[in-house]
Design an enzyme around this catalytic site. Structure first.
Site, PDB file in Angstrom:
ATOM      1  N   HIS A  81      -2.723   1.426 -23.816  1.00 18.87           N
ATOM      2  CA  HIS A  81      -1.694   1.341 -23.035  1.00 18.87           C
ATOM      3  C   HIS A  81      -1.420   0.635 -21.839  1.00 18.87           C
ATOM      4  O   HIS A  81      -0.572   0.486 -20.660  1.00 18.87           O
ATOM      5  CB  HIS A  81      -0.838   2.782 -22.823  1.00 18.87           C
ATOM      6  CG  HIS A  81      -1.110   3.624 -23.961  1.00 18.87           C
ATOM      7  ND1 HIS A  81      -0.328   4.011 -24.944  1.00 18.87           N
ATOM      8  CD2 HIS A  81      -1.882   4.517 -23.719  1.00 18.87           C
ATOM      9  CE1 HIS A  81      -0.849   4.492 -25.530  1.00 18.87           C
ATOM     10  NE2 HIS A  81      -1.831   5.489 -24.707  1.00 18.87           N
TER      11      HIS A  81
ATOM     12  N   ARG B 255     -12.473   4.264  15.111  1.00 15.75           N
ATOM     13  CA  ARG B 255     -11.348   4.696  14.741  1.00 15.75           C
ATOM     14  C   ARG B 255     -10.364   3.533  14.754  1.00 15.75           C
ATOM     15  O   ARG B 255      -9.542   3.458  14.045  1.00 15.75           O
ATOM     16  CB  ARG B 255     -10.655   5.208  15.847  1.00 15.75           C
ATOM     17  CG  ARG B 255     -11.397   6.560  16.049  1.00 15.75           C
ATOM     18  CD  ARG B 255     -10.824   7.093  17.701  1.00 15.75           C
ATOM     19  NE  ARG B 255      -9.752   7.739  17.678  1.00 15.75           N
ATOM     20  CZ  ARG B 255      -9.232   8.899  17.356  1.00 15.75           C
ATOM     21  NH1 ARG B 255      -9.489   9.381  17.339  1.00 15.75           N
ATOM     22  NH2 ARG B 255      -8.113   9.320  16.909  1.00 15.75           N
TER      23      ARG B 255
ATOM     24  N   ASN C 216      -1.895   6.421  22.833  1.00 18.03           N
ATOM     25  CA  ASN C 216      -2.203   6.722  21.304  1.00 18.03           C
ATOM     26  C   ASN C 216      -0.668   6.652  20.740  1.00 18.03           C
ATOM     27  O   ASN C 216       0.251   8.043  21.216  1.00 18.03           O
ATOM     28  CB  ASN C 216      -2.628   7.912  20.606  1.00 18.03           C
ATOM     29  CG  ASN C 216      -4.195   7.112  21.312  1.00 18.03           C
ATOM     30  OD1 ASN C 216      -4.472   5.851  21.949  1.00 18.03           O
ATOM     31  ND2 ASN C 216      -5.447   8.001  20.706  1.00 18.03           N
ATOM     32  N   GLY C 217      -0.088   6.701  20.238  1.00 18.57           N
ATOM     33  CA  GLY C 217       1.087   6.576  18.992  1.00 18.57           C
ATOM     34  C   GLY C 217       2.246   6.299  18.928  1.00 18.57           C
ATOM     35  O   GLY C 217       1.773   5.186  19.466  1.00 18.57           O
TER      36      GLY C 217
ATOM     37  N   GLU D 283     -11.568   7.522  -6.821  1.00 22.97           N
ATOM     38  CA  GLU D 283     -12.955   7.563  -5.307  1.00 22.97           C
ATOM     39  C   GLU D 283     -13.487   6.323  -5.729  1.00 22.97           C
ATOM     40  O   GLU D 283     -13.804   5.933  -4.241  1.00 22.97           O
ATOM     41  CB  GLU D 283     -13.366   9.250  -5.310  1.00 22.97           C
ATOM     42  CG  GLU D 283     -14.833   9.017  -4.267  1.00 22.97           C
ATOM     43  CD  GLU D 283     -13.575   8.583  -2.253  1.00 22.97           C
ATOM     44  OE1 GLU D 283     -14.265   8.049  -1.444  1.00 22.97           O
ATOM     45  OE2 GLU D 283     -12.566   8.494  -2.468  1.00 22.97           O
TER      46      GLU D 283
ATOM     47  N   CYS E  79      -6.040   4.714  17.950  1.00 19.41           N
ATOM     48  CA  CYS E  79      -6.820   3.864  19.327  1.00 19.41           C
ATOM     49  C   CYS E  79      -7.606   5.554  19.351  1.00 19.41           C
ATOM     50  O   CYS E  79      -7.818   6.398  19.052  1.00 19.41           O
ATOM     51  CB  CYS E  79      -5.523   4.002  19.684  1.00 19.41           C
ATOM     52  SG  CYS E  79      -4.024   3.044  19.163  1.00 19.41           S
TER      53      CYS E  79
ATOM     54  N   TRP F  30      -4.768  -0.029  18.446  1.00 27.63           N
ATOM     55  CA  TRP F  30      -4.848  -0.615  17.533  1.00 27.63           C
ATOM     56  C   TRP F  30      -3.009  -1.240  17.962  1.00 27.63           C
ATOM     57  O   TRP F  30      -2.096  -0.351  17.665  1.00 27.63           O
ATOM     58  CB  TRP F  30      -4.701   0.550  15.785  1.00 27.63           C
ATOM     59  CG  TRP F  30      -4.405   0.094  15.094  1.00 27.63           C
ATOM     60  CD1 TRP F  30      -3.431  -0.194  14.494  1.00 27.63           C
ATOM     61  CD2 TRP F  30      -5.720  -0.441  13.669  1.00 27.63           C
ATOM     62  NE1 TRP F  30      -3.439  -0.456  13.254  1.00 27.63           N
ATOM     63  CE2 TRP F  30      -4.360  -1.085  12.744  1.00 27.63           C
ATOM     64  CE3 TRP F  30      -7.246  -0.360  13.603  1.00 27.63           C
ATOM     65  CZ2 TRP F  30      -5.152  -1.260  11.393  1.00 27.63           C
ATOM     66  CZ3 TRP F  30      -7.282  -0.531  12.738  1.00 27.63           C
ATOM     67  CH2 TRP F  30      -6.757  -0.651  11.457  1.00 27.63           C
TER      68      TRP F  30
ATOM     69  N   GLU G 281     -11.842  -0.534  -0.242  1.00 31.84           N
ATOM     70  CA  GLU G 281     -11.755  -0.387   1.325  1.00 31.84           C
ATOM     71  C   GLU G 281     -12.399  -1.287   1.932  1.00 31.84           C
ATOM     72  O   GLU G 281     -12.825  -1.081   3.269  1.00 31.84           O
ATOM     73  CB  GLU G 281     -11.577   0.924   1.602  1.00 31.84           C
ATOM     74  CG  GLU G 281     -12.822   2.206   1.610  1.00 31.84           C
ATOM     75  CD  GLU G 281     -12.224   3.839   1.763  1.00 31.84           C
ATOM     76  OE1 GLU G 281     -11.197   3.671   2.991  1.00 31.84           O
ATOM     77  OE2 GLU G 281     -13.143   4.412   1.475  1.00 31.84           O
TER      78      GLU G 281
ATOM     79  N   LYS H 114     -12.855   3.653  -2.725  1.00 37.34           N
ATOM     80  CA  LYS H 114     -14.645   3.074  -1.795  1.00 37.34           C
ATOM     81  C   LYS H 114     -15.121   1.658  -2.031  1.00 37.34           C
ATOM     82  O   LYS H 114     -15.231   0.850  -0.543  1.00 37.34           O
ATOM     83  CB  LYS H 114     -15.826   3.789  -1.921  1.00 37.34           C
ATOM     84  CG  LYS H 114     -15.616   5.464  -1.810  1.00 37.34           C
ATOM     85  CD  LYS H 114     -16.195   5.059   0.144  1.00 37.34           C
ATOM     86  CE  LYS H 114     -15.883   6.755   0.555  1.00 37.34           C
ATOM     87  NZ  LYS H 114     -14.093   7.586   0.211  1.00 37.34           N
TER      88      LYS H 114
ATOM     89  N   LYS I  24     -10.214   5.862  11.052  1.00 32.24           N
ATOM     90  CA  LYS I  24     -10.387   6.987  10.331  1.00 32.24           C
ATOM     91  C   LYS I  24      -9.491   8.066  10.542  1.00 32.24           C
ATOM     92  O   LYS I  24      -9.635   9.043   9.471  1.00 32.24           O
ATOM     93  CB  LYS I  24     -11.752   7.222  12.389  1.00 32.24           C
ATOM     94  CG  LYS I  24     -12.480   8.613  11.315  1.00 32.24           C
ATOM     95  CD  LYS I  24     -13.052   9.042   9.720  1.00 32.24           C
ATOM     96  CE  LYS I  24     -14.239   9.369   9.718  1.00 32.24           C
ATOM     97  NZ  LYS I  24     -14.407   9.331   8.333  1.00 32.24           N
TER      98      LYS I  24
END
Length: 627
Positions: free
Chosen positions: A525, A27, A112-113, A502, A2, A86, A509, A506, A622
């Site tokens: 396999h 964020r 936040n948290g 990576e 948040c 959030w 996401e 990308k 983020k």
């Protein structure tokens, strides 16, 4: 995840709060709100939606208020708090949006948290007659602070906050406002970042410096357990244990932020991800500036604080990170093994912190985090320090929690990264790890000639990245062709393996296309059974001695009807792949850094073709500071 903004000073507070919340939108959030003190009363505006929705709602309220009292000349409120939420406790709606208040609308809190004992606290408050209006853990804090003030008329707001937090378990970054003390805000941190901004006869609080740089570059980073009271012309800090430090003799020395408001502007770009992709040549130049030692063909990394003897005593290197930072760590491990011939690997910090690791005193641990606030990585650092491990940070934010906890390390110099999807920070992580590998190699057996080759290769990287960016239109055409695929494989071998991982991250996401990465030798396999005509594979082909094996991988995929996108710096036969993205040839060890760039563009343009919200992908944010 948040965002928090607080202000006390001489300005009209509402525009300051809205601007700060706008700067923190990256964020991730699902609702927004703010509270100001006007004429001794709280005025609260909240919405289940975006900051623009909050702005519109405020404009409507202000227009109605002006029409009702056209002759009013009352001054604008000059203290307030704002928040983007959030959802963790309760649905993302207006009722659960912050700020939250006590029953008498005296106290307002943004937080936040996650308060881990929230249910117990809520039960105790309800037993004492408190009626909750939301499903959040945060509302309990407002009621508890109000109760402390009611029970002790001599208590200050800071006293009440400290007494409340001593009963709280969990993570928090919070700002508290009291209508009976309209000249101050109380701020506290434990596991969720908070920073104070020092202005001229004004003070700010925020969860990220992005909300502050338009107004000030002088900041104070709070540490876990810190509590601060800020007024327009002063501040002081204390801790939950009550060790107060007056502002005239504070140990919290202000830091000058190496950023300004322009760094957070989009300029010619429509979104931050594309802007930051195109900033990579300059970001790499910043990372290299002053760090390449031509005379001895090595690197300078003064921040790690090791002399040559200490560097030679390092027997292993382990990188710890989450998401892209973990994959960058894999790239770094490969660089160190190749250039320095030291055993190296990478591990998700989230796994490391829970598995009771054996900590070797001869191992150098590198904690990797763009924000420097990733909780799993921070906890891994704390575990390492408790067990006597050698740990350095690799972070992009000066004064961040991981940077402070490690005490020394590598500053990434990527510049502010706003987009949720990491691009330039990931690239600068890999560049900095190449510098670390070069330094470690040159105190061992890497020859001067080989060191000079790597130095020259690093100097060439910015121009080579620019070459790739110049081919964006061609990459966009390929992305558009395959954007509607429901599944995609990313295939790499040795140096190409972390790049493939990576690249897959990308794509999924930001485009929400299911993507998986596989080592090329593992295709036979199991994964080959999934290859079909509507499932493209992106194959990474560096110009190394494994070209023939990578060509064989493509032929196996094509034999089963699968489309192939080749990303290569090698000379592969024309027509081998259905689409080919060319990457400039570089020093072999450095090529993975370049291969990341076209995969970023591929993911970006697939996402735009599908109409995704690039800078605010769903279910992501983020700075992940809470598990």
């Amino acid at each position: 995840m948040c965002g928090i903004v607080g202000y006390v000073g001489k300005r009209d507070v509402t525009p300051v709060l809205i601007e700060g919340l706008h700067r923190l939108e990256y964020r991730g959030y699902d609702s927004a709100g703010l509270a100001v003190i006007s004429r001794g009363r709280l005025q609260i505006t909240k919405t289940a939606g975006r900051v623009q929705d909050l702005r519109d709602k405020l404009a409507t309220k202000q227009s109605a208020s002006a029409a009702a009292s056209a002759s009013s000349t009352a001054s604008k409120p000059t203290i307030g708090i704002g928040h983007t939420r959030w959802a963790t406790h309760g649905e993302p709606n207006e009722t659960n949006a912050h700020p939250h208040t006590d029953a008498h609308n005296r106290i307002a809190v943004v937080h936040n948290g996650i308060i881990e004992n929230a249910e117990l606290l809520r039960d105790q408050l309800q037993a004492s007659g408190v009626r909750f209006t939301s499903d959040t853990d945060t509302e309990a804090l407002a009621h508890m602070i109000a109760a402390e003030l009611a029970a002790d008329e001599a208590a200050t707001l800071e006293d009440a906050v400290i007494r409340t937090l001593k009963r709280v378990e969990g993570a928090y970054g919070l700002v508290v406002m009291d209508t009976k003390h309209p000249d101050q805000l109380v701020v506290a941190r434990n596991g969720s970042p908070l920073v104070l901004g020092l202005g001229e006869n004004e003070m700010f609080a925020a969860s990220d410096v992005a909300a502050l740089v338009r107004y000030t570059r002088q900041v104070i980073y709070l540490e876990d357990g810190d509590v601060a009271t800020i007024k327009a012309t002063s501040y002081h800090t204390t801790t939950l244990t009550g060790s107060q430090e007056n502002d005239a003799n504070t140990s919290k020395v202000p830091t000058t932020v190496d950023a300004d408001a322009d760094d957070y502007e989009l300029g010619q770009f429509s979104d931050y991800m594309r802007k930051e992709i195109h900033e990579q040549p300059d970001a790499i130049r910043r990372a290299l500036r002053g760090r390449l030692e031509e005379r001895f063909a090595t690197a300078r990394l003064g921040g790690i604080n090791f002399d040559a003897r200490e560097l030679r005593n390092i027997k292993n290197v382990k990188f710890l990170g989450c998401g892209s930072a973990y994959y960058a760590g894999q790239m770094g491990a490969a660089l160190i093994e190749e250039l320095a011939r030291i055993p190296a690997d990478a591990e998700p910090a989230s796994e490391f912190r829970y598995r009771s690791p054996v900590v070797d005193p001869d191992t150098l641990y590198v904690a990797v985090s763009q924000s420097g606030e990733t909780i799993d990585t921070l906890m891994a650092v704390q575990e390492l320090r408790r067990k006597g491990g050698q740990v350095i940070g690799a972070v992009n934010v000066v004064g961040s929690a991981i940077g402070r906890e490690c005490g020394h390390g590598i500053f990434l110099h990527a510049g502010p990264e706003v987009s949720v999807a990491s691009t330039k920070a990931l690239t600068n992580m890999a560049v900095n790890f190449a510098l670390l590998a070069l330094l470690l190699g040159r105190v061992r057996d890497l020859s001067s000639a080989s060191g000079e080759r790597v130095v020259n290769g690093l100097r060439n990287l910015p121009a080579q990245v620019s070459e790739i960016l110049a081919e964006e239109d061609a990459i966009e055409t390929i992305a558009n062709r395959y954007a509607n695929a429901e599944h995609m494989f990313f295939i790499g071998r040795v140096r190409g393996w972390p790049v493939a991982r990576e690249g897959a991250q990308k794509l999924k996401e930001i485009s929400y296309v299911h993507a998986e990465a596989y080592q090329a030798g593992e295709l036979k396999h199991g994964p080959l059974a999934l290859i079909q005509s509507d499932m493209p594979s992106v194959v990474i082909i560096p110009s190394d001695d494994l070209i023939a094996k990578n060509i064989s991988t493509i032929e196996q995929i094509k034999a089963r009807g699968g489309p192939v996108i080749a990303v290569t710096s090698a000379d592969i036969p024309d027509g081998l792949a259905d689409a080919t993205i060319r990457v400039p040839r570089a020093e072999p060890e450095l090529e993975p850094i370049l291969f990341n760039i076209p995969l970023q563009l591929l993911a970006y343009h697939a996402a735009t073709k599908l109409g995704r919200d690039i800078d605010k992908p769903r279910n992501l944010a983020k700075s992940v500071t809470v598990e």
